[in-house]
Design an enzyme around this catalytic site. Structure first.
Site, PDB file in Angstrom:
ATOM      1  N   GLU A  91       0.829  -1.205   0.000  1.00 42.07           N
ATOM      2  CA  GLU A  91       0.000   0.000   0.000  1.00 42.07           C
ATOM      3  C   GLU A  91       0.870   1.265   0.000  1.00 42.07           C
ATOM      4  O   GLU A  91       1.968   1.286   0.564  1.00 42.07           O
ATOM      5  CB  GLU A  91      -0.930  -0.005   1.217  1.00 42.07           C
ATOM      6  CG  GLU A  91      -1.955  -1.130   1.111  1.00 42.07           C
ATOM      7  CD  GLU A  91      -3.015  -1.091   2.207  1.00 42.07           C
ATOM      8  OE1 GLU A  91      -4.199  -1.213   1.871  1.00 42.07           O
ATOM      9  OE2 GLU A  91      -2.666  -0.936   3.391  1.00 42.07           O
ATOM     10  N   CYS A 104       3.507   8.572   1.325  1.00 40.99           N
ATOM     11  CA  CYS A 104       4.100   7.611   2.253  1.00 40.99           C
ATOM     12  C   CYS A 104       4.334   6.312   1.492  1.00 40.99           C
ATOM     13  O   CYS A 104       3.387   5.680   1.030  1.00 40.99           O
ATOM     14  CB  CYS A 104       3.128   7.408   3.419  1.00 40.99           C
ATOM     15  SG  CYS A 104       3.683   6.168   4.596  1.00 40.99           S
ATOM     16  N   CYS A 111       7.158  -7.157   6.895  1.00 43.04           N
ATOM     17  CA  CYS A 111       8.334  -6.623   7.594  1.00 43.04           C
ATOM     18  C   CYS A 111       8.830  -7.672   8.578  1.00 43.04           C
ATOM     19  O   CYS A 111       8.035  -8.319   9.251  1.00 43.04           O
ATOM     20  CB  CYS A 111       7.972  -5.336   8.336  1.00 43.04           C
ATOM     21  SG  CYS A 111       9.381  -4.603   9.208  1.00 43.04           S
ATOM     22  N   CYS A 115       7.305  -5.563  15.122  1.00 46.52           N
ATOM     23  CA  CYS A 115       6.892  -4.754  16.271  1.00 46.52           C
ATOM     24  C   CYS A 115       5.468  -5.164  16.669  1.00 46.52           C
ATOM     25  O   CYS A 115       4.619  -5.368  15.799  1.00 46.52           O
ATOM     26  CB  CYS A 115       6.946  -3.273  15.934  1.00 46.52           C
ATOM     27  SG  CYS A 115       8.585  -2.738  15.418  1.00 46.52           S
ATOM     28  N   CYS A 118       2.309  -3.129  15.350  1.00 46.89           N
ATOM     29  CA  CYS A 118       2.243  -2.755  13.927  1.00 46.89           C
ATOM     30  C   CYS A 118       1.600  -3.854  13.090  1.00 46.89           C
ATOM     31  O   CYS A 118       2.003  -5.011  13.147  1.00 46.89           O
ATOM     32  CB  CYS A 118       3.654  -2.462  13.425  1.00 46.89           C
ATOM     33  SG  CYS A 118       3.737  -2.155  11.660  1.00 46.89           S
ATOM     34  N   GLY A 167       7.260  -1.983   5.836  1.00 43.79           N
ATOM     35  CA  GLY A 167       8.637  -2.448   5.709  1.00 43.79           C
ATOM     36  C   GLY A 167       9.648  -1.631   6.479  1.00 43.79           C
ATOM     37  O   GLY A 167       9.389  -0.494   6.879  1.00 43.79           O
ATOM     38  N   SER A 221      12.053   5.347  15.142  1.00 49.75           N
ATOM     39  CA  SER A 221      10.915   4.851  15.913  1.00 49.75           C
ATOM     40  C   SER A 221      11.431   4.434  17.284  1.00 49.75           C
ATOM     41  O   SER A 221      11.974   3.348  17.442  1.00 49.75           O
ATOM     42  CB  SER A 221      10.288   3.648  15.202  1.00 49.75           C
ATOM     43  OG  SER A 221       9.689   4.080  14.010  1.00 49.75           O
ATOM     44  N   HIS A 223       9.711   4.983  20.714  1.00 47.84           N
ATOM     45  CA  HIS A 223       8.542   4.355  21.341  1.00 47.84           C
ATOM     46  C   HIS A 223       8.672   3.917  22.795  1.00 47.84           C
ATOM     47  O   HIS A 223       7.710   3.395  23.368  1.00 47.84           O
ATOM     48  CB  HIS A 223       8.038   3.161  20.523  1.00 47.84           C
ATOM     49  CG  HIS A 223       7.715   3.464  19.087  1.00 47.84           C
ATOM     50  ND1 HIS A 223       7.265   4.685  18.646  1.00 47.84           N
ATOM     51  CD2 HIS A 223       7.783   2.688  17.972  1.00 47.84           C
ATOM     52  CE1 HIS A 223       7.074   4.641  17.343  1.00 47.84           C
ATOM     53  NE2 HIS A 223       7.390   3.450  16.913  1.00 47.84           N
ATOM     54  N   CYS A 344      -0.643   5.270  10.093  1.00 46.01           N
ATOM     55  CA  CYS A 344       0.584   4.551  10.426  1.00 46.01           C
ATOM     56  C   CYS A 344       0.279   3.226  11.088  1.00 46.01           C
ATOM     57  O   CYS A 344      -0.532   3.150  11.997  1.00 46.01           O
ATOM     58  CB  CYS A 344       1.398   5.348  11.438  1.00 46.01           C
ATOM     59  SG  CYS A 344       2.224   6.718  10.727  1.00 46.01           S
TER      60      CYS A 344
END
Ligand code: SAH
Ligand code: SF4
Length: 352
Positions: A91, A104, A111, A115, A118, A167, A221, A223, A344
Site C-alpha cells: 500500500e 508515504c 516486515c 513490532c 504494527c 517495511g 521509531s 517508542h 501509520c
C-alpha cells in the site's frame, strides 16, 4: 521479455542505450521523459528519432504497478493497494496538507522486525521491493494528481516523501537508497532531499549511511524510554539497544549538522509508556546524547487483533508539555485516513 526502465539509475540507463547502439547522452532525454514528464508511451517522445523510439519499444517498458483499489478518506487522504508482476501487493498513501502533501511509500512486502503494535509487522516478510517498485509508488500518486511535468514551484500537491509505509527501509538499504536517489534527482521527479524522511526502527549499522550516502532526513521509531520496555514491543531492541541507536544518530548528525533535527517517533500506548515517570526517563536519556532532536507523539492506531489501546488525550498532552518544557518540540500527530485504514501501522498487503 522486455526490460522495465523505471528503477534504473542514470548510469544504468546510459548502459542500456549503449547496448542498443545509441549514444549515452540520449539517456538524459529519456530520463526526462520518464521522470520529468511522466511519459509512459515511447511514441510520444518527440525529440527522439523514430528509429530510436522503435528500438526502445521493442526492448523496454515504462510501466506502473496495477492499481487494485484506490480509496479516498473523508479527510482526503488517499490510499492505493498496488500489485506487482508477481502478484505481491503493498500500500501507498498520500496525505494532503493545506499547501503541500506527503506520499508515504512502502519498502518491503511485510516486515521482519515484527513490532507488536504494527499491522505490517504481524504479516512477516515476503520480499524486498526493488528500486523500481519503490519509485513507481510515487509515480502512481503523481499520475492521480496529474502533477506532470515535475512542478518547479513550491506549491505542489506532492511535495514530500516519507518512507514510513510497509517495511523496514534499512533492511532493504540498497534498493531504497537507489530509489531515493532517483526520486530526488533534479532532472526528473526532483523532490529535494530536505523533503524526504526515512523512518527506521533502528538498524544501527546503516544509520550513519543515511547521511553519508544519501543525505535525507532521519526519523527513529523510539517508542519507549528504556531498553526493558522497548524490547517488549520492538524485538529489534534485543539486537540493537537504545544507546547504540542514539550513538548512531550522533554519527548521522556529525555529518548532516546539528541543525538537521532527528525526529523521534513515540507511539503513545495506554498505561505502557505514557506516564510522567516515562517522560522523565525519556528526557534524561535524550539529554545524555545531546542530539538535535524533536519528537513526534503518535496516537496508537488500533487494528483488529492488537491488544494495545491508545493513551488518553490528557496523558498525551501532558507528555507533550513535559517534553516541550525540557526544550524539545513535541507535536502530537493527527491520525489521517483512519476510515480507510491508511494511518501509520495499519497498512497491509492483503485486500481483506
Ligand atoms: N519500519 C519503519 C518505517 C515504517 S513504520 C519504522 O518502524 O520506523 C512508520 C511508523 O509507524 C513508525 O514510527 C511505526 O512505529 C509507526 N507505527 C507502527 N504501527 C503503528 C500503529 N498501530 N499506530 C501508530 N503508528 C504506528
Ligand atoms: Fe516493521 Fe516499522 Fe512495522 Fe516495526 S513499525 S514492524 S519496523 S514496519
Amino acid at each position: 521479455m522486455k526490460k522495465e526502465l523505471i528503477g534504473l539509475s542514470k548510469e544504468e540507463l546510459s548502459e542500456e542505450l549503449t547496448l542498443i547502439g545509441e549514444k549515452p547522452f540520449r539517456a538524459k532525454q529519456l530520463w526526462q521523459w520518464i521522470y520529468f514528464r511522466g511519459e509512459t508511451d515511447f511514441d510520444k517522445m518527440s525529440n527522439l528519432s523514430k528509429d530510436l523510439r522503435a528500438k526502445l519499444k521493442e526492448n523496454y517498458t515504462i510501466s506502473r504497478p496495477k492499481i487494485v483499489t484506490e480509496q479516498l478518506s473523508s479527510d482526503k487522504t488517499r490510499k492505493w493497494l498496488l500489485e506487482f508482476a508477481d502478484e505481491q501487493r503493498i500500500e501507498t498513501v498520500y496525505i494532503p496538507e493545506e499547501d503541500r502533501g506527503a506520499v508515504c511509500i512502502s519498502t518491503q512486502v511485510g516486515c521482519a522486525v515484527g513490532c507488536k503494535f504494527c499491522h505490517t509487522g504481524s504479516q512477516k516478510i515476503t520480499r524486498n521491493l526493488t528500486a523500481g517498485e519503490i519509485v513507481a509508488q510515487f509515480m502512481v500518486a503523481r499520475d492521480a494528481y496529474g502533477e506532470w511535468p515535475s512542478p518547479t514551484n513550491e506549491t505542489r500537491f506532492l511535495s514530500n516523501i516519507v518512507v514510513m509505509g510497509m517495511g523496514e527501509p534499512l533492511h532493504n538499504k540498497e534498493e531504497v537508497f537507489k530509489a531515493l536517489k532517483i526520486l530526488s534527482d533534479g532532472d526528473g521527479i526532483a523532490i529535494s532531499k530536505r523533503r524526504i524522511t526515512l523512518s527506521t526502527s533502528g538498524i544501527v549499522p546503516h544509520i550513519e549511511s543515511v547521511a553519508s550516502e544519501l543525505g535525507v532526513k532521519l526519523a527513529i521509531s523510539l517508542h519507549a524510554p528504556n531498553n526493558e520496555k522497548r524490547s517488549q514491543i520492538m524485538p529489534i531492541n534485543n539486537r540493537y539497544k537504545i544507546e547504540e541507536v542514539l550513538s548512531a544518530c550522533q554519527k548521522y548528525q556529525a555529518i548532516m549538522g546539528m541543525s538537521r533535527m532527528i525526529t523521534f517517533e513515540y507511539l503513545m500506548l495506554d498505561h505502557f509508556n505514557d506516564t510522567m515517570d516515562d517522560v522523565k526517563e525519556l528526557i534524561s536519556l535524550m539529554k545524555k546524547f545531546k542530539l538535535g532532536a524533536k519528537f513526534n507523539l503518535i496516537p496508537f492506531n488500533p487494528w483488529p487483533g492488537c491488544d494495545f489501546k491508545p493513551s488518553s488525550n490528557n496523558r498525551v498532552h501532558a507528555f507533550s508539555k513535559a517534553l516541550e518544557s525540557a526544550g524539545y518540540e513535541a507535536p502530537i500527530r493527527v491520525a489521517r485516513g483512519q476510515d480507510i485504514l491508511a494511518a501509520c501501522g495499519q497498512l497491509k498487503s492483503k485486500n481483506s
